[in-house]
Design a protein around this motif. Structure first.
Motif, mmCIF file in Angstrom:
data_model
loop_
_atom_site.group_PDB
_atom_site.id
_atom_site.type_symbol
_atom_site.label_atom_id
_atom_site.label_comp_id
_atom_site.label_asym_id
_atom_site.label_seq_id
_atom_site.Cartn_x
_atom_site.Cartn_y
_atom_site.Cartn_z
ATOM 1 N N ARG A 1 3.035 4.899 6.783
ATOM 2 C CA ARG A 1 3.632 3.659 7.930
ATOM 3 C C ARG A 1 3.788 2.423 7.058
ATOM 4 O O ARG A 1 4.363 1.542 7.533
ATOM 5 C CB ARG A 1 2.837 3.572 9.010
ATOM 6 C CG ARG A 1 1.289 3.029 8.648
ATOM 7 C CD ARG A 1 0.470 2.759 9.955
ATOM 8 N NE ARG A 1 -0.836 2.436 9.692
ATOM 9 C CZ ARG A 1 -1.558 1.856 10.510
ATOM 10 N NH1 ARG A 1 -1.184 1.809 11.833
ATOM 11 N NH2 ARG A 1 -2.758 1.470 10.263
ATOM 12 N N CYS A 2 3.116 2.263 5.806
ATOM 13 C CA CYS A 2 3.335 1.051 4.921
ATOM 14 C C CYS A 2 4.739 0.880 4.343
ATOM 15 O O CYS A 2 5.119 -0.083 3.985
ATOM 16 C CB CYS A 2 2.301 1.130 3.890
ATOM 17 S SG CYS A 2 0.527 0.686 4.470
ATOM 18 N N CYS B 1 -0.884 5.704 2.946
ATOM 19 C CA CYS B 1 -0.395 5.047 4.024
ATOM 20 C C CYS B 1 1.304 5.146 4.150
ATOM 21 O O CYS B 1 1.973 4.274 3.651
ATOM 22 C CB CYS B 1 -0.564 3.565 4.011
ATOM 23 S SG CYS B 1 -0.091 2.502 5.335
ATOM 24 N N GLN C 1 -0.560 -5.835 2.269
ATOM 25 C CA GLN C 1 -0.928 -4.809 3.272
ATOM 26 C C GLN C 1 -2.215 -4.406 3.586
ATOM 27 O O GLN C 1 -2.683 -4.389 4.578
ATOM 28 C CB GLN C 1 0.113 -3.675 2.895
ATOM 29 C CG GLN C 1 1.503 -4.025 3.200
ATOM 30 C CD GLN C 1 2.328 -2.889 2.954
ATOM 31 O OE1 GLN C 1 2.034 -1.897 2.128
ATOM 32 N NE2 GLN C 1 3.683 -2.871 3.852
ATOM 33 N N SER D 1 0.884 -1.280 0.001
ATOM 34 C CA SER D 1 -0.150 0.100 0.041
ATOM 35 C C SER D 1 0.926 1.290 -0.123
ATOM 36 O O SER D 1 0.431 2.514 0.389
ATOM 37 C CB SER D 1 -0.877 0.006 1.191
ATOM 38 O OG SER D 1 -1.682 -1.106 1.178
ATOM 39 N N CYS D 2 2.279 1.062 -0.500
ATOM 40 C CA CYS D 2 3.182 2.389 -0.515
ATOM 41 C C CYS D 2 2.764 3.303 -1.694
ATOM 42 O O CYS D 2 2.107 2.747 -2.682
ATOM 43 C CB CYS D 2 4.347 1.784 -0.738
ATOM 44 S SG CYS D 2 5.001 0.792 0.797
ATOM 45 N N ARG E 1 -3.974 -1.618 3.104
ATOM 46 C CA ARG E 1 -4.162 -0.341 3.855
ATOM 47 C C ARG E 1 -4.690 0.700 3.009
ATOM 48 O O ARG E 1 -4.661 0.713 1.956
ATOM 49 C CB ARG E 1 -2.929 0.244 4.590
ATOM 50 C CG ARG E 1 -1.964 -0.833 5.287
ATOM 51 C CD ARG E 1 -2.730 -0.907 6.753
ATOM 52 N NE ARG E 1 -2.052 -1.846 7.408
ATOM 53 C CZ ARG E 1 -2.412 -2.432 8.768
ATOM 54 N NH1 ARG E 1 -3.599 -1.893 9.236
ATOM 55 N NH2 ARG E 1 -1.707 -3.184 9.324
ATOM 56 N N ARG E 2 -5.479 1.572 3.669
ATOM 57 C CA ARG E 2 -6.064 2.740 2.944
ATOM 58 C C ARG E 2 -5.170 3.899 2.480
ATOM 59 O O ARG E 2 -3.970 4.024 3.336
ATOM 60 C CB ARG E 2 -7.453 3.240 3.553
ATOM 61 C CG ARG E 2 -8.475 2.490 3.854
ATOM 62 C CD ARG E 2 -9.742 2.890 4.500
ATOM 63 N NE ARG E 2 -10.523 3.745 3.348
ATOM 64 C CZ ARG E 2 -11.168 3.432 2.350
ATOM 65 N NH1 ARG E 2 -11.312 2.044 2.324
ATOM 66 N NH2 ARG E 2 -11.535 4.316 1.587
ATOM 67 N N TYR E 3 -5.415 4.512 1.482
ATOM 68 C CA TYR E 3 -4.566 5.573 0.851
ATOM 69 C C TYR E 3 -4.970 6.994 1.676
ATOM 70 O O TYR E 3 -6.079 7.152 1.856
ATOM 71 C CB TYR E 3 -4.802 5.714 -0.611
ATOM 72 C CG TYR E 3 -4.184 6.904 -1.232
ATOM 73 C CD1 TYR E 3 -2.867 6.627 -1.694
ATOM 74 C CD2 TYR E 3 -4.568 8.232 -1.460
ATOM 75 C CE1 TYR E 3 -2.176 7.826 -2.228
ATOM 76 C CE2 TYR E 3 -4.221 9.290 -1.867
ATOM 77 C CZ TYR E 3 -2.675 9.050 -2.433
ATOM 78 O OH TYR E 3 -1.930 10.003 -2.910
#
Length: 208
Positions: free
Chosen positions: A182-183, A180, A174, A137-138, A176-178
């Motif tokens: 911390r990803c 992120c 991962q 999710s980077c 994760r929502r955009y």
């Protein structure tokens, strides 16, 4: 072009060789804002680069062979196992597969990322084909700055690749929502920092 060319490249090596693909980024969606711009690559009056494309894909898209350059299309025709490392919010795809207005909107980028995640899963989750993927999710494109941290399995992409190659799980992500921050590991900075993770009992990697 790993998605588009892997089948053809595999036929160029000894039949006893084990061939797998490992694309870092490149899973582009089939979007009207982007796909037609790639026609010059397959145009007979342009680069005419069709010899390594899957012939079944080219047959299915007459006059639109550029679609077979896209991971989201070519992936359906892959017969050689592939493990894709892809960002859900790829920075290059945010610059060419959506309008600037969309790129500036968290909601719009999230919708694109959700579409990409679902499409990637649909294309590569067929365990019989032997495919797998690591979806992070980077905000990144290719291995460079902002490399992803571990996923829920506590594995980095190269370690996940090793697990898959050795017959382990095929899906790592991962989710994760955009956006992120911390990803990603802002301190790593380059692919070479990860090379020590390459399994010592593997044959030397060949990069194409």
């Amino acid at each position: 072009r790993v998605f588009a060319h892997l089948n053809a490249l595999a036929k160029m090596v000894a039949p006893t060789a084990r061939v797998s693909g490992f694309p870092d980024s490149g899973f582009y969606l089939d979007r009207q804002i982007f796909t037609p711009l790639k026609h010059f690559v397959v145009d007979p009056n342009g680069q005419n680069a069709t010899s390594l494309l899957d012939p079944h894909c080219v047959h299915d898209y007459p006059g639109q062979a550029e679609k077979c350059l896209l991971g989201s299309v070519a992936g359906y025709y892959l017969t050689v196992p592939i493990f894709a490392w892809q960002s859900q919010y790829d920075t290059d795809q945010r610059s060419c597969e959506m309008t600037q207005e969309c790129a500036d909107s968290r909601k719009c980028v999230q919708a694109y990322g959700d579409d990409l995640a679902q499409t990637l899963h649909t294309v590569l989750s067929n365990r019989t084909a032997g495919h797998g993927y690591f979806l992070d999710s980077c905000s990144r494109h290719c291995a460079g700055r902002n490399l992803p941290l571990e996923d829920k399995h506590k594995l980095t992409p190269l370690k996940a690749l090793n697990e898959w190659y050795q017959g382990g799980e095929s899906i790592y992500k991962q989710s994760r929502r955009y956006p992120c921050d911390r990803c990603c590991d802002h301190a790593r900075g380059s692919w070479t920092r990860w090379l020590p993770e390459w399994p010592s009992d593997w044959p030397p990697p060949v990069y194409m």
